[in-house]
Write a protein that holds these residues in place. Structure first.
Motif, PDB file in Angstrom:
ATOM      1  N   HIS A  29       0.667  -1.335   0.040  1.00 40.61           N
ATOM      2  CA  HIS A  29       0.145  -0.073   0.121  1.00 40.61           C
ATOM      3  C   HIS A  29       0.633   1.337  -0.114  1.00 40.61           C
ATOM      4  O   HIS A  29       2.064   1.281   0.623  1.00 40.61           O
ATOM      5  N   PHE A  30       0.435   2.306  -0.846  1.00 40.25           N
ATOM      6  CA  PHE A  30       1.272   3.536  -0.725  1.00 40.25           C
ATOM      7  C   PHE A  30       1.612   3.965   0.625  1.00 40.25           C
ATOM      8  O   PHE A  30       2.752   4.553   0.853  1.00 40.25           O
ATOM      9  N   HIS A  31       0.545   3.986   1.477  1.00 43.16           N
ATOM     10  CA  HIS A  31       0.739   4.567   2.868  1.00 43.16           C
ATOM     11  C   HIS A  31       1.918   3.845   3.757  1.00 43.16           C
ATOM     12  O   HIS A  31       2.521   4.529   4.612  1.00 43.16           O
ATOM     13  N   THR A  32       2.213   2.588   3.145  1.00 45.72           N
ATOM     14  CA  THR A  32       3.414   1.719   3.977  1.00 45.72           C
ATOM     15  C   THR A  32       4.573   2.778   3.784  1.00 45.72           C
ATOM     16  O   THR A  32       5.421   2.373   4.551  1.00 45.72           O
ATOM     17  N   LEU A  33       4.931   3.498   2.659  1.00 49.48           N
ATOM     18  CA  LEU A  33       5.939   4.585   2.744  1.00 49.48           C
ATOM     19  C   LEU A  33       5.983   5.520   3.641  1.00 49.48           C
ATOM     20  O   LEU A  33       7.260   5.692   4.090  1.00 49.48           O
ATOM     21  N   LYS A  34       4.995   5.947   3.973  1.00 51.54           N
ATOM     22  CA  LYS A  34       4.997   7.096   4.993  1.00 51.54           C
ATOM     23  C   LYS A  34       5.409   6.494   6.229  1.00 51.54           C
ATOM     24  O   LYS A  34       6.194   6.958   7.120  1.00 51.54           O
ATOM     25  N   HIS A  35       4.654   5.374   6.548  1.00 50.26           N
ATOM     26  CA  HIS A  35       5.012   4.255   7.921  1.00 50.26           C
ATOM     27  C   HIS A  35       6.483   4.285   7.921  1.00 50.26           C
ATOM     28  O   HIS A  35       7.069   4.153   9.159  1.00 50.26           O
ATOM     29  N   THR A  36       6.788   3.694   6.664  1.00 51.33           N
ATOM     30  CA  THR A  36       8.452   3.350   6.916  1.00 51.33           C
ATOM     31  C   THR A  36       9.350   4.582   7.064  1.00 51.33           C
ATOM     32  O   THR A  36      10.172   4.279   7.776  1.00 51.33           O
ATOM     33  N   ALA A  37       8.877   5.600   6.490  1.00 53.11           N
ATOM     34  CA  ALA A  37       9.838   7.018   7.010  1.00 53.11           C
ATOM     35  C   ALA A  37       9.578   7.357   8.455  1.00 53.11           C
ATOM     36  O   ALA A  37      10.671   7.415   8.993  1.00 53.11           O
ATOM     37  N   GLY A  38       8.320   7.185   8.787  1.00 51.85           N
ATOM     38  CA  GLY A  38       8.314   7.590  10.374  1.00 51.85           C
ATOM     39  C   GLY A  38       9.282   6.489  11.129  1.00 51.85           C
ATOM     40  O   GLY A  38       9.871   6.987  12.109  1.00 51.85           O
ATOM     41  N   VAL A  39       9.145   5.328  11.047  1.00 47.88           N
ATOM     42  CA  VAL A  39      10.038   4.262  11.554  1.00 47.88           C
ATOM     43  C   VAL A  39      11.256   4.374  11.469  1.00 47.88           C
ATOM     44  O   VAL A  39      12.256   4.440  12.442  1.00 47.88           O
ATOM     45  N   HIS A  40      11.613   4.753  10.337  1.00 46.81           N
ATOM     46  CA  HIS A  40      13.041   4.887   9.875  1.00 46.81           C
ATOM     47  C   HIS A  40      13.804   6.024  10.641  1.00 46.81           C
ATOM     48  O   HIS A  40      14.873   6.156  11.004  1.00 46.81           O
ATOM     49  N   LEU A  41      12.966   7.130  10.502  1.00 50.27           N
ATOM     50  CA  LEU A  41      13.458   8.237  11.141  1.00 50.27           C
ATOM     51  C   LEU A  41      13.511   8.169  12.688  1.00 50.27           C
ATOM     52  O   LEU A  41      14.650   8.631  13.388  1.00 50.27           O
ATOM     53  N   ALA A  42      12.509   7.563  13.342  1.00 45.71           N
ATOM     54  CA  ALA A  42      12.892   7.382  14.792  1.00 45.71           C
ATOM     55  C   ALA A  42      13.865   6.370  15.205  1.00 45.71           C
ATOM     56  O   ALA A  42      14.626   6.762  15.908  1.00 45.71           O
ATOM     57  N   ASP A  43      14.153   5.376  14.045  1.00 43.89           N
ATOM     58  CA  ASP A  43      15.355   4.477  14.557  1.00 43.89           C
ATOM     59  C   ASP A  43      16.859   5.316  14.244  1.00 43.89           C
ATOM     60  O   ASP A  43      17.657   4.505  14.753  1.00 43.89           O
ATOM     61  N   CYS A  44      16.462   6.416  13.403  1.00 39.54           N
ATOM     62  CA  CYS A  44      18.070   7.280  13.197  1.00 39.54           C
ATOM     63  C   CYS A  44      18.481   7.826  14.588  1.00 39.54           C
ATOM     64  O   CYS A  44      19.318   8.464  14.605  1.00 39.54           O
ATOM     65  N   GLY A  45      17.259   8.018  15.502  1.00 41.81           N
ATOM     66  CA  GLY A  45      17.648   8.653  16.895  1.00 41.81           C
ATOM     67  C   GLY A  45      17.073   9.973  16.920  1.00 41.81           C
ATOM     68  O   GLY A  45      17.466  10.666  17.684  1.00 41.81           O
ATOM     69  N   LEU A  46      16.310  10.534  15.837  1.00 38.52           N
ATOM     70  CA  LEU A  46      15.487  11.827  15.730  1.00 38.52           C
ATOM     71  C   LEU A  46      14.712  11.827  16.968  1.00 38.52           C
ATOM     72  O   LEU A  46      14.072  10.661  17.358  1.00 38.52           O
ATOM     73  N   ASP A  47      14.331  12.663  17.776  1.00 37.80           N
ATOM     74  CA  ASP A  47      13.419  12.940  18.655  1.00 37.80           C
ATOM     75  C   ASP A  47      11.967  13.147  18.138  1.00 37.80           C
ATOM     76  O   ASP A  47      11.890  13.308  16.924  1.00 37.80           O
ATOM     77  N   ILE A  48      10.945  12.865  18.989  1.00 37.93           N
ATOM     78  CA  ILE A  48       9.637  13.087  18.494  1.00 37.93           C
ATOM     79  C   ILE A  48       9.345  14.358  17.836  1.00 37.93           C
ATOM     80  O   ILE A  48       8.383  14.107  16.827  1.00 37.93           O
ATOM     81  N   LYS A  49       9.696  15.341  18.246  1.00 39.63           N
ATOM     82  CA  LYS A  49       9.279  16.601  17.447  1.00 39.63           C
ATOM     83  C   LYS A  49       9.898  16.810  16.182  1.00 39.63           C
ATOM     84  O   LYS A  49       9.414  17.411  15.293  1.00 39.63           O
TER      85      LYS A  49
END
Length: 243
Positions: free
Chosen positions: A188-208
């Motif tokens: 599903h296309f929205h999988t890409l947005k979810h993937t971005a969110g998880v990968h960004l969090a995994d990079c150590g970025l904070d929630i804001k």
């Protein structure tokens, strides 16, 4: 308290509608219960399970465009993968900016600022518009792609010279995800947005920071991505000296 209690109170209100005092008390109780139930639903929706690509799956998705190029060169008459360069760019922008399908469709040439490598993102569904700096590689691809002449203000067009529809983007998603052997439930296309969110969090970025990149107005929508990463736990225990 649950929906059954709410139904029972409504029934009791109907039975006592002629008694002003009891009716007022019951109405107040019903309103209070409705608020609690609404709050509970919101909380559950934030904690819902999401579909996203692991790093390995995302790498496979990017490699699928090389496969698509080879398949196209082998048989140009079929034209199944004729627009593989455009399609790769679409997926990269969706991933780097956390864009929905309809937001990709709405991208215009004027939204891209080549000198700063930035893309203005018009968000839908109550999200905040924002400007995201692209990676050097994606910025170069976008600059080259926009360089091709067309008479539209929109960046991505169909063969009929109209902006790509959400349904079209969904079909593209299934086609390339399938080529990359990614499970059907993730196609599903929205999988890409979810993937971005998880990968960004995994990079150590904070929630804001993740909230800003994804354009979320409500930080609760961002919190879900931090349930899928161990990086934040490592940072937490590092601050506590529990490495």
């Amino acid at each position: 308290m649950d929906i059954n209690q709410l139904d029972a109170l409504r029934k009791k209100l109907e039975e006592n509608k002629d008694d002003v005092v009891i009716s007022m008390l019951l109405e107040d109780k019903i309103k209070e219960l409705e608020k609690q139930l609404k709050k509970g639903k919101k909380k559950r929706s934030v904690n819902r399970e999401i579909k996203y690509l692991t790093n390995a799956e995302f790498d496979k998705l990017m490699l699928s465009f090389k496969k698509a190029e080879k398949l196209f060169l082998l048989d140009k008459k079929k034209q199944k993968f004729k627009f593989y360069e455009r399609d790769k760019l679409i997926f990269l922008l969706a991933y780097e900016c956390g864009l929905r399908a309809s937001e990709i469709s709405n991208l215009k040439k004027e939204d891209f600022h080549e000198n700063s490598k930035e893309l203005f993102c018009r968000r839908l569904k109550g999200s905040r518009n924002n400007t995201i700096r692209l990676t050097r590689g994606t910025s170069k691809l976008l600059s080259e792609y926009i360089g091709y002449e067309n008479n539209s203000n929109y960046i991505f067009l169909s063969r009929k010279s109209t902006p790509l529809s959400r349904q079209h983007l969904t079909r593209l998603c299934k086609k390339y995800f399938d080529l990359a052997d990614i499970p059907k439930e993730k196609q599903h296309f929205h999988t890409l947005k979810h993937t971005a969110g998880v990968h960004l969090a995994d990079c150590g970025l904070d929630i804001k920071e993740v909230q800003y990149i994804l354009g979320h107005r409500n930080v609760e929508n961002t919190m879900i991505y931090f349930d899928f990463t161990s990086k934040q736990q490592e940072v937490l225990y590092g601050k506590l000296g529990r490495d």
